[in-house]
Write an enzyme that holds these catalytic residues in place. Structure first.
Site, mmCIF file in Angstrom:
data_model
loop_
_atom_site.group_PDB
_atom_site.id
_atom_site.type_symbol
_atom_site.label_atom_id
_atom_site.label_comp_id
_atom_site.label_asym_id
_atom_site.label_seq_id
_atom_site.Cartn_x
_atom_site.Cartn_y
_atom_site.Cartn_z
ATOM 1 C CG HIS A 17 -1.942 -1.017 1.307
ATOM 2 N ND1 HIS A 17 -2.151 -1.780 2.430
ATOM 3 C CD2 HIS A 17 -2.845 -1.442 0.391
ATOM 4 C CE1 HIS A 17 -3.138 -2.623 2.207
ATOM 5 N NE2 HIS A 17 -3.578 -2.444 0.967
ATOM 6 C CE LYS A 41 -14.530 -6.607 2.423
ATOM 7 N NZ LYS A 41 -13.240 -6.332 1.817
ATOM 8 N NE ARG A 90 -2.939 -8.368 -4.500
ATOM 9 C CZ ARG A 90 -3.817 -8.463 -3.525
ATOM 10 N NH1 ARG A 90 -3.465 -8.227 -2.302
ATOM 11 N NH2 ARG A 90 -5.056 -8.799 -3.762
ATOM 12 C CB SER A 128 -4.699 -6.426 4.392
ATOM 13 O OG SER A 128 -4.227 -5.147 4.034
#
Length: 159
Positions: A17, A41, A90, A128
């Site tokens: 990040h 969440k 990614r 994460s």
């Protein structure tokens, strides 16, 4: 003024990040790092904790502002007058999902574009979720997150 928004949950902030924030900030006049407050969440850290972490970690980047938002990203981008959304990729698997969202956002508001940045190779594996998994077992997370965040992360798994 060219304002961009880099959204995410940042739960917790990783070196990946930070790399994206630093690189994105060099491309725009102002970068708003927008922490998603998603009530659906169950995050490890509260939105206030995530904002505070990001403020500390990015204090060396003068044109970065840390904010949080609820709701649709495209609406928040319009609200803060951002014309660019920054998204990190990614792997190839990220692209299909991110492309769909970018195209949807473009239909909703054609004045806001999405820029995809590929993750720096040394962070391509990092998420994460991986940090939380390793930390939950007491593993070494020093290669994944800034050292000042490590005690806070481990503290969440005590008890």
């Amino acid at each position: 003024m060219r304002r961009a928004i880099y959204p995410g949950s940042f739960d917790p902030v990783t070196f990946g990040h930070i790399d994206m924030i630093e690189r994105s900030a060099r491309m725009v006049d102002e970068l708003v790092v927008a922490v998603l407050n998603n009530s659906a969440k169950n995050p490890l850290f509260s939105v206030e904790e995530r904002v505070s972490m990001l403020e500390g970690i990015t204090s060396h980047v003068p044109n970065v502002k840390i904010r949080y938002f609820d709701g649709l990203l495209i609406d928040y981008a319009k609200e803060i007058e951002a014309t660019i959304i920054i998204r990190g990729l990614r792997a190839v698997t990220d692209f299909e999902y991110e492309l769909q969202i970018a195209q949807t956002n473009r239909i909703v508001n054609s004045e806001i574009d999405t820029i995809f940045l590929t993750t720096s190779l040394e962070y391509a594996y990092l998420s994460s979720t991986i940090v939380k998994e390793v930390a939950s077992y007491g593993g070494d997370i020093s290669h994944f997150v800034p050292k000042q965040l490590i005690p806070q992360i481990y503290e969440k798994y005590k008890g």
